[in-house]
Design a protein around this motif. Structure first.
Motif, PDB file in Angstrom:
ATOM      1  N   GLU A 185       0.827  -1.214   0.000  1.00 25.27           N
ATOM      2  CA  GLU A 185       0.000   0.000   0.000  1.00 25.27           C
ATOM      3  C   GLU A 185       0.861   1.264   0.000  1.00 25.27           C
ATOM      4  N   LEU A 186       1.864   1.311   0.866  1.00 29.32           N
ATOM      5  CA  LEU A 186       2.670   2.526   1.023  1.00 29.32           C
ATOM      6  C   LEU A 186       3.533   2.819  -0.191  1.00 29.32           C
ATOM      7  N   THR A 187       4.025   1.785  -0.855  1.00 29.40           N
ATOM      8  CA  THR A 187       4.968   1.996  -1.959  1.00 29.40           C
ATOM      9  C   THR A 187       4.282   2.238  -3.301  1.00 29.40           C
ATOM     10  N   GLU A 188       2.970   2.217  -3.328  1.00 29.11           N
ATOM     11  CA  GLU A 188       2.264   2.411  -4.591  1.00 29.11           C
ATOM     12  C   GLU A 188       2.616   3.756  -5.226  1.00 29.11           C
ATOM     13  N   GLY A 189       3.074   3.717  -6.461  1.00 25.46           N
ATOM     14  CA  GLY A 189       3.395   4.928  -7.191  1.00 25.46           C
ATOM     15  C   GLY A 189       4.787   5.487  -6.934  1.00 25.46           C
ATOM     16  N   TYR A 190       5.567   4.828  -6.080  1.00 26.33           N
ATOM     17  CA  TYR A 190       6.897   5.363  -5.728  1.00 26.33           C
ATOM     18  C   TYR A 190       8.002   4.328  -5.892  1.00 26.33           C
ATOM     19  N   VAL A 191       7.706   3.327  -6.726  1.00 26.73           N
ATOM     20  CA  VAL A 191       8.654   2.224  -6.876  1.00 26.73           C
ATOM     21  C   VAL A 191       9.996   2.700  -7.411  1.00 26.73           C
ATOM     22  N   TRP A 192       9.990   3.494  -8.462  1.00 30.42           N
ATOM     23  CA  TRP A 192      11.259   3.842  -9.109  1.00 30.42           C
ATOM     24  C   TRP A 192      12.073   4.818  -8.276  1.00 30.42           C
ATOM     25  N   ARG A 193      11.427   5.621  -7.429  1.00 29.48           N
ATOM     26  CA  ARG A 193      12.187   6.430  -6.457  1.00 29.48           C
ATOM     27  C   ARG A 193      12.895   5.517  -5.463  1.00 29.48           C
ATOM     28  N   ILE A 194      12.190   4.493  -5.012  1.00 25.53           N
ATOM     29  CA  ILE A 194      12.793   3.540  -4.077  1.00 25.53           C
ATOM     30  C   ILE A 194      13.937   2.791  -4.748  1.00 25.53           C
ATOM     31  N   VAL A 195      13.766   2.456  -6.018  1.00 28.35           N
ATOM     32  CA  VAL A 195      14.843   1.789  -6.753  1.00 28.35           C
ATOM     33  C   VAL A 195      16.083   2.675  -6.811  1.00 28.35           C
ATOM     34  N   LEU A 196      15.890   3.955  -7.083  1.00 26.14           N
ATOM     35  CA  LEU A 196      17.026   4.878  -7.152  1.00 26.14           C
ATOM     36  C   LEU A 196      17.687   5.031  -5.784  1.00 26.14           C
ATOM     37  N   ILE A 197      16.881   5.136  -4.732  1.00 27.96           N
ATOM     38  CA  ILE A 197      17.426   5.212  -3.376  1.00 27.96           C
ATOM     39  C   ILE A 197      18.234   3.956  -3.053  1.00 27.96           C
ATOM     40  N   SER A 198      17.700   2.809  -3.421  1.00 23.69           N
ATOM     41  CA  SER A 198      18.394   1.546  -3.165  1.00 23.69           C
ATOM     42  C   SER A 198      19.701   1.466  -3.938  1.00 23.69           C
ATOM     43  N   PHE A 199      19.694   1.942  -5.174  1.00 31.03           N
ATOM     44  CA  PHE A 199      20.903   1.901  -5.995  1.00 31.03           C
ATOM     45  C   PHE A 199      22.000   2.769  -5.387  1.00 31.03           C
ATOM     46  N   ILE A 200      21.631   3.970  -4.942  1.00 32.31           N
ATOM     47  CA  ILE A 200      22.620   4.857  -4.319  1.00 32.31           C
ATOM     48  C   ILE A 200      23.160   4.243  -3.028  1.00 32.31           C
ATOM     49  N   THR A 201      22.276   3.655  -2.240  1.00 28.66           N
ATOM     50  CA  THR A 201      22.705   3.009  -0.995  1.00 28.66           C
ATOM     51  C   THR A 201      23.648   1.853  -1.291  1.00 28.66           C
ATOM     52  N   PHE A 202      23.331   1.095  -2.324  1.00 31.13           N
ATOM     53  CA  PHE A 202      24.209  -0.015  -2.721  1.00 31.13           C
ATOM     54  C   PHE A 202      25.593   0.496  -3.103  1.00 31.13           C
ATOM     55  N   LEU A 203      25.645   1.601  -3.843  1.00 39.90           N
ATOM     56  CA  LEU A 203      26.938   2.167  -4.231  1.00 39.90           C
ATOM     57  C   LEU A 203      27.747   2.576  -3.000  1.00 39.90           C
ATOM     58  N   ILE A 204      27.063   3.099  -1.983  1.00 41.34           N
ATOM     59  CA  ILE A 204      27.740   3.524  -0.764  1.00 41.34           C
ATOM     60  C   ILE A 204      28.380   2.326  -0.051  1.00 41.34           C
ATOM     61  N   THR A 205      27.730   1.179  -0.124  1.00 44.50           N
ATOM     62  CA  THR A 205      28.235  -0.005   0.591  1.00 44.50           C
ATOM     63  C   THR A 205      29.310  -0.765  -0.180  1.00 44.50           C
ATOM     64  N   ILE A 206      29.543  -0.406  -1.435  1.00 48.29           N
ATOM     65  CA  ILE A 206      30.517  -1.142  -2.250  1.00 48.29           C
ATOM     66  C   ILE A 206      31.913  -1.179  -1.618  1.00 48.29           C
ATOM     67  N   PRO A 207      32.440  -0.063  -1.086  1.00 45.21           N
ATOM     68  CA  PRO A 207      33.784  -0.141  -0.477  1.00 45.21           C
ATOM     69  C   PRO A 207      33.904  -1.193   0.616  1.00 45.21           C
ATOM     70  N   ILE A 208      32.873  -1.327   1.450  1.00 47.77           N
ATOM     71  CA  ILE A 208      32.909  -2.348   2.495  1.00 47.77           C
ATOM     72  C   ILE A 208      32.940  -3.739   1.880  1.00 47.77           C
ATOM     73  N   GLN A 209      32.128  -3.947   0.847  1.00 48.96           N
ATOM     74  CA  GLN A 209      32.081  -5.249   0.206  1.00 48.96           C
ATOM     75  C   GLN A 209      33.408  -5.585  -0.472  1.00 48.96           C
ATOM     76  N   ILE A 210      34.031  -4.589  -1.094  1.00 50.19           N
ATOM     77  CA  ILE A 210      35.330  -4.812  -1.730  1.00 50.19           C
ATOM     78  C   ILE A 210      36.380  -5.159  -0.676  1.00 50.19           C
ATOM     79  N   LEU A 211      36.364  -4.433   0.439  1.00 48.96           N
ATOM     80  CA  LEU A 211      37.318  -4.696   1.521  1.00 48.96           C
ATOM     81  C   LEU A 211      37.154  -6.116   2.053  1.00 48.96           C
ATOM     82  N   VAL A 212      35.910  -6.552   2.209  1.00 49.07           N
ATOM     83  CA  VAL A 212      35.659  -7.912   2.693  1.00 49.07           C
ATOM     84  C   VAL A 212      36.201  -8.945   1.714  1.00 49.07           C
TER      85      VAL A 212
END
Length: 284
Positions: A185-212
């Motif tokens: 219900e809450l995410t209706e109409g805002y999927v692609w904004r959430i996708v973009l937010i998730s993509f940016i968050t994923f990019l932020i976590t890449i250094p930790i994943q590379i270090l591991v």
């Protein structure tokens, strides 16, 4: 970031950058508490069934605590933990339901692509003659377009469950199935904004994943050089160290995701339901 973002009528959403920056600020200002909660959650994974429920509840607790900070109603860890523990089995049920949903999607995609492959083989080779190159090209083009369409559709569908654990950790009178419905219900109409937010968050976590990955590779080479051959003791020690590293890195990454989810949840509820609350105008 300031100003009232809740009102009786829908308002403009927080920008993608504001959502991510708010999540980072929450994560940074409560890093120790959130990290220890996430690490505790990962340790519970080692205990079958009961421990899995505890794990999911503790991870969701991070979003509850972050949401409390956003709405100027901070909560102690012990109080929040009592609340999520009372719903531990609902968290486990919710996770199982989502797992069955994911399995159903995988099976459905396998059936669709299997049928397409079968029909393609019939159309191309059914006449017993050499296939027409134009027909092959056309079928390949259709397969690519259909594949992209199915992938985007599945991705859109799964993103509707981005907040699936957050309502269960925060709202009253809600269970596993209604928490799933609430996310939809809450995410209706805002999927692609959430996708973009998730993509940016994923990019932020890449250094930790590379270090591991680097540390894991170093450990693998080091243990192979020390043991000289396949040694059960060294293999066990290597497994324990890699598991500890995985738990530690996960405990560093998961709280950021949960804080981001709390901000997204707050943003969507503010606009859809007019919480009438003010985002804290300070370093959270």
């Amino acid at each position: 970031m300031s100003g009232n973002i809740g009102s009786p009528s829908p308002i403009q959403p927080l920008s993608v950058g504001n959502v991510v920056s708010a999540g980072i600020r929450l994560y940074r200002s409560h890093l120790k508490d959130y990290f220890l909660l996430a690490l505790k959650a990962y340790v519970w994974i080692l205990v079958p069934i009961y421990g899995w429920g505890k794990c999911y509840a503790l991870i969701a607790l991070i979003s509850r605590l972050a949401f409390g900070e956003l709405v100027n109603q901070p909560e102690s860890i012990s109080s929040g933990e009592r609340f999520v523990n009372s719903r531990m089995w609902q968290f486990l049920l919710m996770t199982l339901l989502m797992g069955f949903l994911g399995l159903g999607i995988v099976l459905g995609m396998a059936i669709v692509f299997g049928l397409f492959g079968f029909l393609s083989a019939v159309l191309i080779g059914g006449s017993g003659q050499q296939a027409n190159p134009a027909s092959v090209i056309l079928l390949v083009a259709i397969a690519i377009i259909a594949g992209i369409g199915i992938f985007l559709g599945v991705f859109w569908f799964l993103t509707r469950f981005f907040l699936v654990d957050v309502p269960l950790a925060i709202e009253e009178n809600i269970d596993a199935t209604s928490s799933i419905s609430r996310s939809w219900e809450l995410t209706e109409g805002y999927v692609w904004r959430i996708v973009l937010i998730s993509f940016i968050t994923f990019l932020i976590t890449i250094p930790i994943q590379i270090l591991v990955q680097i540390i894991t590779s170093i450990l693998q080479v080091a243990f192979f050089a020390i043991s000289g051959e396949d040694s059960g003791l060294f293999a066990l020690l290597y497994f324990v160290l890699v598991l500890a590293l995985s738990f530690t890195s996960g405990a560093a990454i998961v709280p950021l995701w949960q804080a981001i989810k709390a901000v997204v949840y707050y943003d969507l509820r503010s606009r859809r339901e007019g919480l009438g609350l003010q985002l804290r105008d300070r370093e959270i």
